[in-house]
Design an enzyme around this catalytic site. Sequence first.
Site, PDB file in Angstrom:
ATOM      1  N   ASP A 145      47.758  37.530  39.372  1.00 59.66           N
ATOM      2  CA  ASP A 145      49.167  37.869  39.116  1.00 59.66           C
ATOM      3  C   ASP A 145      50.120  37.405  40.226  1.00 59.66           C
ATOM      4  O   ASP A 145      51.330  37.361  40.011  1.00 59.66           O
ATOM      5  CB  ASP A 145      49.321  39.390  38.954  1.00 59.66           C
ATOM      6  CG  ASP A 145      48.519  39.931  37.789  1.00 59.66           C
ATOM      7  OD1 ASP A 145      48.185  39.136  36.893  1.00 59.66           O
ATOM      8  OD2 ASP A 145      48.217  41.141  37.783  1.00 59.66           O
ATOM      9  N   ARG A 294      41.317  34.729  33.825  1.00 63.30           N
ATOM     10  CA  ARG A 294      40.614  35.242  35.011  1.00 63.30           C
ATOM     11  C   ARG A 294      39.218  34.659  35.164  1.00 63.30           C
ATOM     12  O   ARG A 294      38.579  34.865  36.199  1.00 63.30           O
ATOM     13  CB  ARG A 294      40.499  36.764  34.911  1.00 63.30           C
ATOM     14  CG  ARG A 294      41.801  37.434  35.097  1.00 63.30           C
ATOM     15  CD  ARG A 294      41.784  38.888  35.405  1.00 63.30           C
ATOM     16  NE  ARG A 294      40.608  39.650  35.211  1.00 63.30           N
ATOM     17  CZ  ARG A 294      40.616  40.956  34.942  1.00 63.30           C
ATOM     18  NH1 ARG A 294      41.772  41.583  34.819  1.00 63.30           N
ATOM     19  NH2 ARG A 294      39.523  41.639  34.821  1.00 63.30           N
TER      20      ARG A 294
HETATM   21  O1  F6P Z   1      45.847  42.468  37.678  1.00 61.46           O
HETATM   22  C1  F6P Z   1      45.322  41.386  37.004  1.00 61.46           C
HETATM   23  C2  F6P Z   1      45.325  41.618  35.538  1.00 61.46           C
HETATM   24  O2  F6P Z   1      44.697  40.503  35.076  1.00 61.46           O
HETATM   25  C3  F6P Z   1      46.669  41.867  34.838  1.00 61.46           C
HETATM   26  O3  F6P Z   1      47.403  40.708  34.687  1.00 61.46           O
HETATM   27  C4  F6P Z   1      46.224  42.524  33.561  1.00 61.46           C
HETATM   28  O4  F6P Z   1      47.229  43.316  32.971  1.00 61.46           O
HETATM   29  C5  F6P Z   1      45.098  43.366  34.031  1.00 61.46           C
HETATM   30  O5  F6P Z   1      44.547  42.722  35.165  1.00 61.46           O
HETATM   31  C6  F6P Z   1      44.010  43.607  33.031  1.00 61.46           C
HETATM   32  O6  F6P Z   1      42.930  44.179  33.681  1.00 61.46           O
HETATM   33  P1  F6P Z   1      41.607  44.752  33.024  1.00 61.46           P
HETATM   34  O7  F6P Z   1      41.581  44.387  31.590  1.00 61.46           O
HETATM   35  O8  F6P Z   1      40.491  44.173  33.786  1.00 61.46           O
HETATM   36  O9  F6P Z   1      41.684  46.212  33.222  1.00 61.46           O
END
Ligand code: F6P
Length: 367
Positions: A145, A294
Amino acid sequence: MADKKKILVLTGGGDCPGLNAVIRGIAKRAKKEKGWEVYGSIEAFNGIMKDPPELVKLTSKRIAGIHVKGGTILKTTNKGNPLAFARENPDGSVTMEDRTEILKKKLLEHNFDAVINIGGDGSQKISQALFEKGINIVGVPKTIDNDLSSTDLTFGFSSAVQVATDSFDKLVTTAESHHRVMIMEVMGRDAGWIALHTAIAGGAEICLIPEIPYDIKKLVKRIEKRYHKGRGFVNIVISEGAHAKGGQVFAREPDEKGYAHKRLGGVAYRLTEELRAAGCTADIREAVLGHTQRGGSPIAFDRILASLFGVKAFELVKDGKYGQMVSYKGSKVTSVPLKDAVKEYNFVKPDSFLVKGAKGLGISFGD
Ligand code: F6P
């Protein structure tokens, strides 16, 4: 012979490309000094808290070649905050408990001299709180982010922008072939960095970010104008936290025990509904990129940044500079006090050169 000094490394919060490169950087740099051993705690702080602990010795063999791999060999979790740990009661309810004292005991019991916490905004707030409670800790900023303010960039961000840009390019050709409006949703939480960079790199018509709430009527006007010019098409990038003027972030309550954040994702579909309600007649499709941003290998830049962050993190420990976070400032890898690093969230500034430049290229923010 003097006792070995032991470092505990962990990765917490959402994963991102480059985590393994940091782990390798720390272990490789430590190997150049005599008397250091590096261990990883599996699933952030959870590994060291377990009985028996889940730890892995980061030997040369274990870290060989891992810098090119996505994810984290140490695993990660969003549910491992030792200051507010969710303990499940027999009746299914959850009690939050502060397990700092247990953590301190465990670190002592296993002879750890220092901790390196690789994590985002939330993880570095934990690092600072643990530092204040007497733990020798150093932070390394990660997140796709790019929402940490004391570093010009976090590793993982550029890889995510690359994934988003590659996807955007593919969506352009299908939007063009079908005479459609294509809405591509990217991550970013409350910051529009991924959307903004992708919109410039891909050549979007419209870029919607949380920091610049949009006017739906202006968007419809812009879309219709281009769409009805010949067999026009429109490519939009929307950040998951974007919303209309006076509107709210599109988020769900978490459905997992111990997960402390609201879940974002799906705002692209809401935008379609808003456009329809405001009279948009174009054909519209949505693509939500989600966690693809990611995953996978870090691009070269992130491998370099993450590796150098690892080297710096070890050096901070070696010099006893605890309570610091590694940072990338003005093309240099340096460090900042954790307390300053977590003070401010890194929002996109609407009057920044990036936004002005994007507007100069004709990209609309719907404002
Ligand atoms: O903080 C990184 C991030 O990828 C955000 O952009 C997203 O909202 C969140 O993590 C989602 O995280 P997870 O699905 O792993 O809880």
